[in-house]
Write a protein that holds these residues in place. Structure first.
Motif, PDB file in Angstrom:
ATOM      1  N   GLU A  13       3.215  46.020  52.454  1.00  0.00           N
ATOM      2  CA  GLU A  13       2.061  46.766  53.128  1.00  0.00           C
ATOM      3  C   GLU A  13       1.598  45.853  54.092  1.00  0.00           C
ATOM      4  O   GLU A  13       1.162  46.371  55.121  1.00  0.00           O
ATOM      5  N   VAL A  14       1.275  44.644  53.847  1.00  0.00           N
ATOM      6  CA  VAL A  14       0.632  43.694  54.786  1.00  0.00           C
ATOM      7  C   VAL A  14       1.374  43.523  56.173  1.00  0.00           C
ATOM      8  O   VAL A  14       1.045  43.652  57.449  1.00  0.00           O
ATOM      9  N   CYS A  15       2.660  43.549  55.897  1.00  0.00           N
ATOM     10  CA  CYS A  15       3.629  43.259  56.902  1.00  0.00           C
ATOM     11  C   CYS A  15       3.541  44.640  57.959  1.00  0.00           C
ATOM     12  O   CYS A  15       3.821  44.315  59.150  1.00  0.00           O
ATOM     13  N   TYR A  16       3.547  45.785  57.147  1.00  0.00           N
ATOM     14  CA  TYR A  16       3.511  47.058  58.156  1.00  0.00           C
ATOM     15  C   TYR A  16       2.442  47.017  59.137  1.00  0.00           C
ATOM     16  O   TYR A  16       2.339  47.330  59.972  1.00  0.00           O
ATOM     17  N   LEU A  17       1.299  46.456  58.409  1.00  0.00           N
ATOM     18  CA  LEU A  17      -0.125  46.120  59.049  1.00  0.00           C
ATOM     19  C   LEU A  17       0.199  45.289  60.402  1.00  0.00           C
ATOM     20  O   LEU A  17      -0.085  45.802  61.462  1.00  0.00           O
ATOM     21  N   VAL A  26       0.256  35.821  64.741  1.00  0.00           N
ATOM     22  CA  VAL A  26      -0.579  35.698  63.524  1.00  0.00           C
ATOM     23  C   VAL A  26       0.166  34.436  62.752  1.00  0.00           C
ATOM     24  O   VAL A  26       1.379  34.126  62.815  1.00  0.00           O
ATOM     25  N   VAL A  27      -0.800  33.544  62.155  1.00  0.00           N
ATOM     26  CA  VAL A  27      -0.314  32.387  61.421  1.00  0.00           C
ATOM     27  C   VAL A  27      -0.999  32.452  60.281  1.00  0.00           C
ATOM     28  O   VAL A  27      -2.407  32.487  59.996  1.00  0.00           O
ATOM     29  N   LEU A  28      -0.219  32.079  59.149  1.00  0.00           N
ATOM     30  CA  LEU A  28      -0.951  32.133  57.923  1.00  0.00           C
ATOM     31  C   LEU A  28      -0.492  31.147  57.011  1.00  0.00           C
ATOM     32  O   LEU A  28       0.691  30.127  57.278  1.00  0.00           O
ATOM     33  N   ILE A  29      -1.284  30.729  56.112  1.00  0.00           N
ATOM     34  CA  ILE A  29      -1.032  29.534  55.126  1.00  0.00           C
ATOM     35  C   ILE A  29      -1.342  29.980  53.726  1.00  0.00           C
ATOM     36  O   ILE A  29      -2.225  31.033  53.505  1.00  0.00           O
ATOM     37  N   VAL A  46      10.767  38.200  54.824  1.00  0.00           N
ATOM     38  CA  VAL A  46      11.200  38.287  55.994  1.00  0.00           C
ATOM     39  C   VAL A  46      10.060  38.561  57.065  1.00  0.00           C
ATOM     40  O   VAL A  46       9.772  40.022  56.783  1.00  0.00           O
ATOM     41  N   TRP A  47       9.245  38.034  57.844  1.00  0.00           N
ATOM     42  CA  TRP A  47       8.225  38.505  58.618  1.00  0.00           C
ATOM     43  C   TRP A  47       8.636  38.880  60.080  1.00  0.00           C
ATOM     44  O   TRP A  47       9.549  38.377  60.315  1.00  0.00           O
ATOM     45  N   PRO A  48       7.860  39.761  60.668  1.00  0.00           N
ATOM     46  CA  PRO A  48       8.023  39.807  62.239  1.00  0.00           C
ATOM     47  C   PRO A  48       8.269  38.476  62.901  1.00  0.00           C
ATOM     48  O   PRO A  48       7.398  37.479  62.524  1.00  0.00           O
ATOM     49  N   LYS A  49       8.623  38.592  64.188  1.00  0.00           N
ATOM     50  CA  LYS A  49       8.892  37.364  64.878  1.00  0.00           C
ATOM     51  C   LYS A  49       7.338  36.711  65.465  1.00  0.00           C
ATOM     52  O   LYS A  49       7.149  35.587  65.685  1.00  0.00           O
ATOM     53  N   HIS A  50       6.359  37.698  65.242  1.00  0.00           N
ATOM     54  CA  HIS A  50       4.950  37.266  65.914  1.00  0.00           C
ATOM     55  C   HIS A  50       4.388  36.872  64.609  1.00  0.00           C
ATOM     56  O   HIS A  50       3.119  36.615  64.980  1.00  0.00           O
ATOM     57  N   VAL A  51       4.750  36.795  63.311  1.00  0.00           N
ATOM     58  CA  VAL A  51       3.966  36.307  62.407  1.00  0.00           C
ATOM     59  C   VAL A  51       4.551  34.969  61.640  1.00  0.00           C
ATOM     60  O   VAL A  51       5.751  34.853  61.533  1.00  0.00           O
ATOM     61  N   HIS A  52       3.819  33.949  61.704  1.00  0.00           N
ATOM     62  CA  HIS A  52       4.236  32.741  61.279  1.00  0.00           C
ATOM     63  C   HIS A  52       3.778  32.273  59.976  1.00  0.00           C
ATOM     64  O   HIS A  52       2.407  32.153  60.070  1.00  0.00           O
ATOM     65  N   ILE A  53       4.064  31.996  58.882  1.00  0.00           N
ATOM     66  CA  ILE A  53       3.527  31.408  57.735  1.00  0.00           C
ATOM     67  C   ILE A  53       4.056  30.104  57.622  1.00  0.00           C
ATOM     68  O   ILE A  53       5.423  29.570  57.684  1.00  0.00           O
TER      69      ILE A  53
END
Length: 298
Positions: A13-17, A26-29, A46-53
């Motif tokens: 759900e978060v990935c969809y947003l 987007v960068v997450l920890i 697997v996140w989209p390319k613009h999301v970095h964890i």
């Protein structure tokens, strides 16, 4: 972002947003509540390319060359990290701007020392862990808090921090964005007040503060000694989570003492009437007088 271990469907759900974002990186920890267990869905999602964890337990970074920014951070691999953070950014960075994501602030979750953090070479340090916004150092170190209040004690404004870095100058602004607040409001009571009058007063104060908010109502002041407020339908807008009655009975202690000079009721008032009205002793006297009066009526 998560106050517990995220389920796979929640990550989806978060990935969809996040997928709706067109220019944002987007960068997450992971913090202490959603820390990386061995079977955490964070590890395989697997996140989209613009999301970095940043999943490592040691400080790592992601470079965003188009923005000329390096974002640093590390994730929790256990519920607690008691070591003080003191790592500097890599001196060989190609990116000009350095931002640190850091989760903690108490003795069990990465204790923070303001002077030490300011001595590190980050242009901005974005903090997480506490739910309320808090600035540690203007335009340098801040907690954004939760976007929305998490529980009834998360009072006050909630939102996010909007920041801009030009060269080496960072400017930040807190943006109020929550749909509602938890509010604790005191409603003063007088001895002549009835239940209906009190309900009306509660409604008026809620309308003044905003009916979109969620309330803990605290009744203060003095009530008629025999009054038992019926507040069963006081929640006219469906947003009262608790009503706390801190009122005191409005006994005429001097008159009662005069009328009961030679019995236990008069003795109780004489011994305790001079205590401060907020003291435990005064509260005990009120309860004792109430009990004795009820016994007498019985």
């Amino acid at each position: 972002m998560f106050h517990r271990q995220p389920l796979l469907r929640e990550l989806k759900e978060v990935c969809y947003l996040f997928e709706q974002l067109t220019v944002t990186q987007v960068v997450l920890i992971a913090g202490n509540h959603d820390y990386l267990k061995k079977d955490s869905y964070y590890r395989t999602f697997v996140w989209p390319k613009h999301v970095h964890i940043l999943l490592e337990k040691e400080l790592t970074k992601v470079d965003l060359p188009k923005l000329d920014v390096s974002v640093y951070g590390f994730s929790y691999h256990s519920k607690e990290i008691k070591e003080i953070f003191q790592a500097k950014a890599h001196s060989s960075d190609d990116c000009t701007t350095r931002i640190l994501l850091l989760h903690g602030g108490d003795e069990n979750h990465v204790p923070l020392q303001k002077d030490r953090l300011l001595s590190l070479d980050y242009d901005y340090i974005a903090l997480g862990h506490i739910h309320k916004p808090r600035v540690i150092s203007a335009n340098r170190i801040a907690y954004c808090g939760a976007l929305e209040p998490i529980d009834k004690n998360d009072t006050g404004e909630h939102g996010y921090i909007l920041g801009e870095i030009i060269g080496k100058e960072c400017k930040t602004e807190f943006i109020v964005n929550a749909g509602r607040e938890y509010k604790h409001i005191e409603v003063p009571v007088s001895p002549d007040m009835t239940s209906l009058a009190l309900k009306e007063k509660i409604r008026e104060q809620m309308e003044k503060e905003g009916i979109q908010n969620i309330y803990k109502i605290i009744l203060t002041g003095f009530r008629e000694p025999q009054m038992m407020f019926d507040l069963g339908n006081a929640d006219v807008y469906g947003n009262i989570i608790e009503i706390v009655d801190q009122t005191k009975p409005s006994y005429n202690f001097e008159k009662l003492m005069e009328q009961n000079q030679n019995n236990i009721l008069g003795h109780l008032i004489r011994e305790m009437k001079d205590f401060d009205i907020e003291s435990v002793e005064y509260q005990a006297m009120c309860e004792g007088v109430k009990a004795l009066m009820e016994t007498r009526r019985g």
